[in-house]
Design a protein around this motif. Sequence first.
Motif, PDB file in Angstrom:
ATOM      1  N   THR A 316      57.316 -18.401  64.495  1.00 13.62           N
ATOM      2  CA  THR A 316      57.679 -18.536  63.081  1.00 13.62           C
ATOM      3  C   THR A 316      56.447 -18.733  62.205  1.00 13.62           C
ATOM      4  OG1 THR A 316      59.545 -19.786  63.981  1.00 13.62           O
ATOM      5  CG2 THR A 316      59.415 -19.605  61.589  1.00 13.62           C
ATOM      6  N   MET A 317      55.430 -19.386  62.743  1.00 13.17           N
ATOM      7  CA  MET A 317      54.230 -19.686  61.959  1.00 13.17           C
ATOM      8  C   MET A 317      53.500 -18.413  61.524  1.00 13.17           C
ATOM      9  SD  MET A 317      54.060 -22.856  61.381  1.00 13.17           S
ATOM     10  CE  MET A 317      52.394 -22.915  60.713  1.00 13.17           C
ATOM     11  N   ARG A 318      53.850 -17.273  62.083  1.00 15.15           N
ATOM     12  CA  ARG A 318      53.221 -16.018  61.631  1.00 15.15           C
ATOM     13  C   ARG A 318      53.544 -15.734  60.171  1.00 15.15           C
ATOM     14  NH1 ARG A 318      55.197 -11.403  65.462  1.00 15.15           N
ATOM     15  NH2 ARG A 318      57.193 -12.408  64.999  1.00 15.15           N
ATOM     16  N   TYR A 319      54.613 -16.346  59.673  1.00 14.57           N
ATOM     17  CA  TYR A 319      55.033 -16.105  58.288  1.00 14.57           C
ATOM     18  C   TYR A 319      54.580 -17.214  57.331  1.00 14.57           C
ATOM     19  CZ  TYR A 319      58.155 -12.913  60.770  1.00 14.57           C
ATOM     20  OH  TYR A 319      58.659 -11.923  61.577  1.00 14.57           O
ATOM     21  N   ALA A 320      53.893 -18.234  57.856  1.00 16.71           N
ATOM     22  CA  ALA A 320      53.520 -19.382  57.028  1.00 16.71           C
ATOM     23  C   ALA A 320      52.610 -18.991  55.873  1.00 16.71           C
ATOM     24  CB  ALA A 320      52.845 -20.451  57.894  1.00 16.71           C
ATOM     25  N   HIS A 321      51.769 -17.979  56.083  1.00 17.55           N
ATOM     26  CA  HIS A 321      50.808 -17.626  55.032  1.00 17.55           C
ATOM     27  C   HIS A 321      51.474 -17.010  53.811  1.00 17.55           C
ATOM     28  CE1 HIS A 321      51.294 -13.804  57.173  1.00 17.55           C
ATOM     29  NE2 HIS A 321      50.865 -13.189  56.080  1.00 17.55           N
ATOM     30  N   PHE A 322      52.770 -16.678  53.912  1.00 16.84           N
ATOM     31  CA  PHE A 322      53.473 -16.137  52.745  1.00 16.84           C
ATOM     32  C   PHE A 322      53.918 -17.230  51.775  1.00 16.84           C
ATOM     33  CE2 PHE A 322      54.294 -12.626  55.801  1.00 16.84           C
ATOM     34  CZ  PHE A 322      53.741 -11.599  55.059  1.00 16.84           C
ATOM     35  N   ALA A 323      53.833 -18.490  52.183  1.00 12.85           N
ATOM     36  CA  ALA A 323      54.240 -19.584  51.297  1.00 12.85           C
ATOM     37  C   ALA A 323      53.338 -19.608  50.069  1.00 12.85           C
ATOM     38  CB  ALA A 323      54.168 -20.917  52.042  1.00 12.85           C
ATOM     39  N   PRO A 324      53.904 -19.855  48.884  1.00 12.83           N
ATOM     40  CA  PRO A 324      53.121 -19.791  47.636  1.00 12.83           C
ATOM     41  C   PRO A 324      51.886 -20.675  47.628  1.00 12.83           C
ATOM     42  CG  PRO A 324      55.465 -19.937  47.157  1.00 12.83           C
ATOM     43  CD  PRO A 324      55.317 -20.157  48.642  1.00 12.83           C
ATOM     44  N   ASP A 325      51.966 -21.851  48.259  1.00 10.74           N
ATOM     45  CA  ASP A 325      50.839 -22.789  48.204  1.00 10.74           C
ATOM     46  C   ASP A 325      50.078 -22.845  49.526  1.00 10.74           C
ATOM     47  OD1 ASP A 325      52.849 -23.923  49.645  1.00 10.74           O
ATOM     48  OD2 ASP A 325      52.745 -25.909  48.694  1.00 10.74           O
ATOM     49  N   HIS A 326      50.251 -21.870  50.385  1.00 11.66           N
ATOM     50  CA  HIS A 326      49.601 -21.900  51.694  1.00 11.66           C
ATOM     51  C   HIS A 326      48.082 -21.833  51.539  1.00 11.66           C
ATOM     52  CE1 HIS A 326      49.161 -21.395  55.986  1.00 11.66           C
ATOM     53  NE2 HIS A 326      48.450 -20.280  55.808  1.00 11.66           N
ATOM     54  N   LEU A 327      47.388 -22.852  52.026  1.00 10.54           N
ATOM     55  CA  LEU A 327      45.924 -22.937  52.014  1.00 10.54           C
ATOM     56  C   LEU A 327      45.331 -22.908  50.608  1.00 10.54           C
ATOM     57  CD1 LEU A 327      45.007 -20.607  55.040  1.00 10.54           C
ATOM     58  CD2 LEU A 327      45.483 -23.049  55.055  1.00 10.54           C
ATOM     59  N   ASP A 328      46.118 -23.349  49.610  1.00  6.66           N
ATOM     60  CA  ASP A 328      45.589 -23.367  48.234  1.00  6.66           C
ATOM     61  C   ASP A 328      44.408 -24.310  48.084  1.00  6.66           C
ATOM     62  OD1 ASP A 328      47.229 -21.465  47.265  1.00  6.66           O
ATOM     63  OD2 ASP A 328      48.475 -22.774  46.026  1.00  6.66           O
ATOM     64  N   ASP A 329      44.275 -25.272  48.992  1.00  7.56           N
ATOM     65  CA  ASP A 329      43.134 -26.198  48.909  1.00  7.56           C
ATOM     66  C   ASP A 329      41.808 -25.458  49.033  1.00  7.56           C
ATOM     67  OD1 ASP A 329      44.732 -28.343  48.530  1.00  7.56           O
ATOM     68  OD2 ASP A 329      44.541 -29.191  50.547  1.00  7.56           O
ATOM     69  N   ALA A 330      41.831 -24.247  49.578  1.00  3.08           N
ATOM     70  CA  ALA A 330      40.592 -23.482  49.700  1.00  3.08           C
ATOM     71  C   ALA A 330      40.014 -23.150  48.334  1.00  3.08           C
ATOM     72  CB  ALA A 330      40.851 -22.184  50.472  1.00  3.08           C
ATOM     73  N   ILE A 331      40.871 -23.121  47.312  1.00  2.00           N
ATOM     74  CA  ILE A 331      40.409 -22.791  45.957  1.00  2.00           C
ATOM     75  C   ILE A 331      39.714 -23.984  45.318  1.00  2.00           C
ATOM     76  CG2 ILE A 331      41.144 -22.079  43.644  1.00  2.00           C
ATOM     77  CD1 ILE A 331      43.542 -20.717  44.955  1.00  2.00           C
ATOM     78  N   LYS A 333      38.695 -26.964  46.902  1.00  2.00           N
ATOM     79  CA  LYS A 333      37.846 -27.809  47.753  1.00  2.00           C
ATOM     80  C   LYS A 333      36.688 -27.042  48.381  1.00  2.00           C
ATOM     81  CE  LYS A 333      41.382 -31.275  48.808  1.00  2.00           C
ATOM     82  NZ  LYS A 333      42.237 -30.908  47.690  1.00  2.00           N
ATOM     83  N   ASN A 334      36.406 -25.846  47.914  1.00  2.00           N
ATOM     84  CA  ASN A 334      35.245 -25.122  48.444  1.00  2.00           C
ATOM     85  C   ASN A 334      33.990 -25.603  47.721  1.00  2.00           C
ATOM     86  OD1 ASN A 334      34.355 -23.129  46.235  1.00  2.00           O
ATOM     87  ND2 ASN A 334      36.591 -22.814  46.316  1.00  2.00           N
ATOM     88  N   PRO A 335      32.794 -25.389  48.246  1.00  2.00           N
ATOM     89  CA  PRO A 335      31.555 -25.957  47.673  1.00  2.00           C
ATOM     90  C   PRO A 335      31.155 -25.391  46.309  1.00  2.00           C
ATOM     91  CG  PRO A 335      31.076 -24.491  49.508  1.00  2.00           C
ATOM     92  CD  PRO A 335      32.544 -24.723  49.525  1.00  2.00           C
ATOM     93  N   ILE A 336      31.749 -24.265  45.894  1.00  2.00           N
ATOM     94  CA  ILE A 336      31.385 -23.723  44.580  1.00  2.00           C
ATOM     95  C   ILE A 336      32.554 -23.807  43.605  1.00  2.00           C
ATOM     96  CG2 ILE A 336      29.625 -22.183  45.535  1.00  2.00           C
ATOM     97  CD1 ILE A 336      31.644 -19.899  45.221  1.00  2.00           C
ATOM     98  N   ALA A 337      33.510 -24.682  43.908  1.00  2.00           N
ATOM     99  CA  ALA A 337      34.698 -24.798  43.055  1.00  2.00           C
ATOM    100  C   ALA A 337      34.325 -25.203  41.636  1.00  2.00           C
ATOM    101  CB  ALA A 337      35.684 -25.781  43.659  1.00  2.00           C
ATOM    102  N   GLY A 338      33.310 -26.029  41.464  1.00  2.00           N
ATOM    103  CA  GLY A 338      32.935 -26.493  40.129  1.00  2.00           C
ATOM    104  C   GLY A 338      32.102 -25.504  39.349  1.00  2.00           C
ATOM    105  N   ILE A 339      31.630 -24.452  40.034  1.00  2.00           N
ATOM    106  CA  ILE A 339      30.760 -23.472  39.378  1.00  2.00           C
ATOM    107  C   ILE A 339      31.590 -22.339  38.770  1.00  2.00           C
ATOM    108  CG2 ILE A 339      28.876 -21.828  39.738  1.00  2.00           C
ATOM    109  CD1 ILE A 339      27.947 -23.589  42.040  1.00  2.00           C
ATOM    110  N   LEU A 340      32.608 -21.912  39.496  1.00  2.00           N
ATOM    111  CA  LEU A 340      33.383 -20.754  39.048  1.00  2.00           C
ATOM    112  C   LEU A 340      34.394 -21.134  37.971  1.00  2.00           C
ATOM    113  CD1 LEU A 340      33.959 -19.128  42.550  1.00  2.00           C
ATOM    114  CD2 LEU A 340      32.285 -18.507  40.809  1.00  2.00           C
TER     115      LEU A 340
END
Length: 340
Positions: A316-331, A333-340
């Motif tokens: 079932t986890m093959r479909y987890a990435h379709f969730a709207p907020d899946h891995l949104d922390d990557a946006i 919490k990445n090291p250049i988040a404050g620059i872009l």
Amino acid sequence: MSITNTKDGSNKPWRIDMRLGGRDGKRIRKVFATKGEAIAYETFVLKQVDDKPWLGEKEDNRKLSELIKHWYDLHGQQLAQPQSRLRKLELTCFGLGDPIASKLTINDFAHYRQSRLDGEIEDFQGKKTKVKPNTINHEHAYLNAVFTELKRLGEWTLPNPLEGLPQFKIEDTELAFLYPEEIPVVLDECRNAEYEHLVTIVMVCLATGCRWSEAEGLRGNQIAHNRITFVKTKGKKNRTVPIAQGLADLLPRVRGPLFRPCRRSFERAIKRSGLTFPEGQMTHILRHTFASHFMMNGGNILVLRQILGHADIKDTMRYAHFAPDHLDDAITKNPIAGIL
């Protein structure tokens, strides 16, 4: 020499002293009047060894085909698709040359699977066909299960000859699904098909995430109170999925089978639509479409597992990435988040 003359002057100077089954086997000592009697007795005893397990352990000379048949009688016929599994095992056995099971080795199977990949092994009709690694992995798993189950049942005491041989690593396949604008196109082509209920079967698949065979094989007693109960499933567990009133109204009102087999009609409808699907996903794309849209619309992964009937959450986890907020922390919490 197990027969000796004691030369002790007795009326029975010929003595037999022998062990059956090696140094730890049963020891037999007996005296005779003549050497001929001793030889005759020794010959008699040796002929009885195969029929007397307590005289020494008999070598297991069963062929692989015998073992597969024994497994089928004790366990295999209880599987969801027993004849299909037996046929695949028999094909593997045929490709291996039906060896004595106790003499089968990892090296034998490793050479067999490479020959299968290269298309060098004939099937029952004498045809040679190249297969994919995933097919080999299934054959590996099926044969491994034969030895494992017979060992569990006490019908196989030797080591599993495939133990320690890893399966081929398979790359994740593309999980294709229908986009919202493609769904009406598919449904329209199905409405125009030669079979009037084709569109209903497709809608059942899209609304419940069931497999094509589960929808195609529905019977009237599986429909009640706007719910479909799927039985005789791949996971051997019944599951019930609610449906909308509009879909319930489309289902035929009969007690027996609701539909006839129509997979080919669906394939022709897809061909007319101009859509192309990945190999092997002609009907399964409907199940993928349900699961993908379920997650994109905010569905719960655990609920999806229950609806799809997955025994392993990893499927079932093959479909987890379709969730709207899946891995949104990557946006954020990445090291250049404050620059872009």
